[in-house]
Write a protein that holds these residues in place. Structure first.
Motif, PDB file in Angstrom:
ATOM      1  N   VAL A  96       0.864  -1.182   0.000  1.00  0.00           N
ATOM      2  CA  VAL A  96       0.000   0.000   0.000  1.00  0.00           C
ATOM      3  C   VAL A  96       0.899   1.229   0.000  1.00  0.00           C
ATOM      4  CG1 VAL A  96      -1.833  -1.204   1.260  1.00  0.00           C
ATOM      5  CG2 VAL A  96      -0.129   0.131   2.530  1.00  0.00           C
ATOM      6  N   GLY A  97       0.335   2.370  -0.358  1.00  0.00           N
ATOM      7  CA  GLY A  97       1.146   3.575  -0.365  1.00  0.00           C
ATOM      8  C   GLY A  97       0.314   4.832  -0.329  1.00  0.00           C
ATOM      9  N   VAL A  98       0.873   5.855   0.274  1.00  0.00           N
ATOM     10  CA  VAL A  98       0.230   7.161   0.298  1.00  0.00           C
ATOM     11  C   VAL A  98       0.835   8.021  -0.797  1.00  0.00           C
ATOM     12  CG1 VAL A  98      -0.001   9.332   1.570  1.00  0.00           C
ATOM     13  CG2 VAL A  98      -0.447   7.179   2.712  1.00  0.00           C
ATOM     14  N   ALA A  99      -0.035   8.615  -1.614  1.00  0.00           N
ATOM     15  CA  ALA A  99       0.421   9.476  -2.703  1.00  0.00           C
ATOM     16  C   ALA A  99      -0.635  10.522  -2.996  1.00  0.00           C
ATOM     17  CB  ALA A  99       0.683   8.643  -3.960  1.00  0.00           C
ATOM     18  N   GLN A 100      -0.230  11.561  -3.686  1.00  0.00           N
ATOM     19  CA  GLN A 100      -1.211  12.517  -4.170  1.00  0.00           C
ATOM     20  C   GLN A 100      -2.042  11.824  -5.254  1.00  0.00           C
ATOM     21  OE1 GLN A 100       0.966  16.076  -5.360  1.00  0.00           O
ATOM     22  NE2 GLN A 100       0.581  16.961  -3.350  1.00  0.00           N
ATOM     23  N   PRO A 101      -3.338  12.062  -5.303  1.00  0.00           N
ATOM     24  CA  PRO A 101      -4.176  11.351  -6.268  1.00  0.00           C
ATOM     25  C   PRO A 101      -3.943  11.736  -7.724  1.00  0.00           C
ATOM     26  CG  PRO A 101      -5.468  12.961  -5.049  1.00  0.00           C
ATOM     27  CD  PRO A 101      -4.130  12.894  -4.384  1.00  0.00           C
ATOM     28  N   ASP A 102      -3.483  12.970  -7.979  1.00  0.00           N
ATOM     29  CA  ASP A 102      -3.387  13.435  -9.368  1.00  0.00           C
ATOM     30  C   ASP A 102      -2.584  12.515 -10.283  1.00  0.00           C
ATOM     31  OD1 ASP A 102      -4.590  15.443  -7.975  1.00  0.00           O
ATOM     32  OD2 ASP A 102      -3.271  17.045  -8.650  1.00  0.00           O
ATOM     33  N   PRO A 103      -1.310  12.198  -9.944  1.00  0.00           N
ATOM     34  CA  PRO A 103      -0.527  11.360 -10.857  1.00  0.00           C
ATOM     35  C   PRO A 103      -1.137   9.975 -11.064  1.00  0.00           C
ATOM     36  CG  PRO A 103       0.893  12.427  -9.239  1.00  0.00           C
ATOM     37  CD  PRO A 103      -0.514  12.609  -8.779  1.00  0.00           C
ATOM     38  N   VAL A 104      -1.716   9.426  -9.998  1.00  0.00           N
ATOM     39  CA  VAL A 104      -2.313   8.094 -10.107  1.00  0.00           C
ATOM     40  C   VAL A 104      -3.573   8.146 -10.968  1.00  0.00           C
ATOM     41  CG1 VAL A 104      -3.213   6.118  -8.835  1.00  0.00           C
ATOM     42  CG2 VAL A 104      -1.390   7.513  -7.826  1.00  0.00           C
ATOM     43  N   MET A 105      -4.383   9.170 -10.768  1.00  0.00           N
ATOM     44  CA  MET A 105      -5.607   9.314 -11.564  1.00  0.00           C
ATOM     45  C   MET A 105      -5.298   9.496 -13.044  1.00  0.00           C
ATOM     46  SD  MET A 105      -7.965  11.679  -9.027  1.00  0.00           S
ATOM     47  CE  MET A 105      -9.239  11.912 -10.271  1.00  0.00           C
ATOM     48  N   ILE A 106      -4.230  10.222 -13.335  1.00  0.00           N
ATOM     49  CA  ILE A 106      -3.847  10.436 -14.737  1.00  0.00           C
ATOM     50  C   ILE A 106      -3.528   9.098 -15.403  1.00  0.00           C
ATOM     51  CG2 ILE A 106      -2.076  11.427 -16.237  1.00  0.00           C
ATOM     52  CD1 ILE A 106      -1.874  13.743 -14.152  1.00  0.00           C
ATOM     53  N   GLN A 107      -2.729   8.289 -14.730  1.00  0.00           N
ATOM     54  CA  GLN A 107      -2.372   6.986 -15.289  1.00  0.00           C
ATOM     55  C   GLN A 107      -3.564   6.040 -15.322  1.00  0.00           C
ATOM     56  OE1 GLN A 107       1.555   5.233 -14.283  1.00  0.00           O
ATOM     57  NE2 GLN A 107       1.667   6.878 -12.763  1.00  0.00           N
ATOM     58  N   ARG A 108      -4.421   6.156 -14.333  1.00  0.00           N
ATOM     59  CA  ARG A 108      -5.622   5.298 -14.264  1.00  0.00           C
ATOM     60  C   ARG A 108      -6.561   5.607 -15.428  1.00  0.00           C
ATOM     61  NH1 ARG A 108      -7.909   0.597 -12.352  1.00  0.00           N
ATOM     62  NH2 ARG A 108     -10.024   0.904 -11.582  1.00  0.00           N
ATOM     63  N   ALA A 109      -6.753   6.885 -15.687  1.00  0.00           N
ATOM     64  CA  ALA A 109      -7.670   7.291 -16.757  1.00  0.00           C
ATOM     65  C   ALA A 109      -7.081   7.031 -18.135  1.00  0.00           C
ATOM     66  CB  ALA A 109      -8.017   8.772 -16.607  1.00  0.00           C
ATOM     67  N   ASN A 110      -5.813   7.339 -18.310  1.00  0.00           N
ATOM     68  CA  ASN A 110      -5.190   7.242 -19.636  1.00  0.00           C
ATOM     69  C   ASN A 110      -4.701   5.838 -19.988  1.00  0.00           C
ATOM     70  OD1 ASN A 110      -5.621   9.976 -19.956  1.00  0.00           O
ATOM     71  ND2 ASN A 110      -3.552  10.556 -19.339  1.00  0.00           N
ATOM     72  N   SER A 111      -4.229   5.111 -18.984  1.00  0.00           N
ATOM     73  CA  SER A 111      -3.628   3.792 -19.257  1.00  0.00           C
ATOM     74  C   SER A 111      -4.297   2.651 -18.510  1.00  0.00           C
ATOM     75  CB  SER A 111      -2.133   3.822 -18.899  1.00  0.00           C
ATOM     76  OG  SER A 111      -1.468   4.866 -19.584  1.00  0.00           O
TER      77      SER A 111
END
Length: 369
Positions: A96-111
């Motif tokens: 598990v990991g704590v991160a800002q959602p923006d970078p993860v959401m970008i990859q989730r939506a695009n890839s």
């Protein structure tokens, strides 16, 4: 202030309260984990290279034994940045990991990467643009042609900067990105004019201020005050295959949040005990307490714990907030095609996170010295 012996007494008191609570089944589901013979190992990454007092959502439940109460043996490791933490999770080097959602959401939506948020840690925007107090920069428009200091190029703050520039008809090409590193190197880069402004976060600004650096924040938008800025992430498969671990992590985090909001000074001392290399030589040093308390206070505000009640649904997530974040990412040109905002998070365990006696945690916090 307390001495080392009283610090030990505080830890002992918290443990005794926790044991008493568990023995009377007041913590409900967490009792099963606490009584388990074998603790389940969990590797927990945080999007930073500097594990300081400003990450109480991870270090405080570790220090107070809340992870162990849930039957978990949690190892906390630095993840460098949000983008790096995402890669660590995807490659299985952390669970598990704590991160800002923006970078993860970008990859989730695009890839369509298989990472989702399962717990909203910070419920307010934490990113902020700062300048020296004597800088002529007053607004976002004044940033054109200036040098921007960033911790590293994988930070979620980069997306934030791009979005703010776009709102004023500019792009990241209108500024020069300079990697300064975190902590003192970044502070010095701004102070000495290596960069004209910096992308920071509320806890970082607090650290700068107590360290004697004079900075000024540029105005933020109203929308930034109601959006997630740090979340707990895991792969879809990990969540599916380890529901008890997810529930336990959430409960431990919620308990730590309540303890933190009710006695931040005791939380500072708990961190010093957890990380003695980050503690002052003199545990009664008022300047050291002032410094770390300022950082924790900023984090409490980011988490919304300064206003939300003890019995709030900590960790819970809302579709509307993800929809808003996605819209700003689309506007910033980071997400190409809008996705269903529900793909970004899993809210299945929200009720489990708060399945414990809140008053017992409040009482333990208030009794701690």
């Amino acid at each position: 202030m307390i001495n080392q012996q009283r610090g030990t007494d505080m830890r002992s008191l918290v443990q005794k309260v926790a044991v008493a609570v568990i023995s009377t089944s007041l913590l409900g589901a967490s009792a099963t984990g606490a009584m388990a013979k074998d603790l389940k190992k969990v590797t927990y990454a945080i999007a930073t290279a500097d594990l300081n007092v400003g990450y109480p959502f991870a270090t405080l439940p570790k220090a107070l034994g809340y992870f162990e109460d849930e039957g978990l043996d949690v190892s906390i490791v630095p993840g460098q940045s949000s983008a790096a933490t995402a890669q660590i999770l995807l490659t299985g080097r952390a669970d598990v990991g704590v991160a800002q959602p923006d970078p993860v959401m970008i990859q989730r939506a695009n890839s369509r990467i298989p990472l989702v948020s399962f717990y909203a840690v910070s419920r307010r925007g934490t990113n902020v643009l700062i300048t020296r107090v004597d800088s002529p920069i007053q607004t976002i428009k004044d940033l054109k042609g200036k040098k921007a200091g960033v911790g590293d190029l994988g930070s979620g703050s980069i997306t934030y900067l791009k979005s703010r520039l776009l709102q004023e008809g500019m792009s990241d090409k209108d500024v020069q990105l300079v990697t300064t590193g975190y902590g003192t190197p970044g502070f010095e880069a701004l102070k000495n004019g290596v960069v004209d402004f910096a992308v920071s976060f509320t806890g970082g600004v607090a650290r700068m201020t107590v360290a004697g650096y004079n900075v000024r924040k540029l105005p933020r938008t109203e929308d930034e005050l109601n959006q997630y800025s740090y979340n707990l992430f895991a792969t879809e498969d990990y969540i599916k295959n380890n529901p008890d671990i997810i529930k336990g992590l959430g409960r431990a985090t919620a308990k730590a949040t309540i303890f933190l909001k009710n006695n931040p000074e005791a939380a500072v001392r708990a961190f010093w005990k957890y990380a003695p290399d980050r503690a002052p030589k003199d545990l009664n040093d008022p300047k050291a307490m002032e410094r770390d308390l300022a950082i924790l206070t900023a984090q409490i505000q980011d988490m919304g714990a300064d206003e939300l009640p003890d019995d709030f649904a900590w960790g819970s997530q809302e579709t509307a907030v993800y929809d808003k974040i996605q819209k700003y990412l689309i506007d910033a040109g980071q997400i190409k095609t809008p996705a269903d905002p529900n793909i970004f998070f899993n809210n299945s365990f929200a009720s489990d996170y708060i399945d414990f006696d809140h008053k017992a945690i409040v009482d333990a916090a208030k009794a701690a010295k």
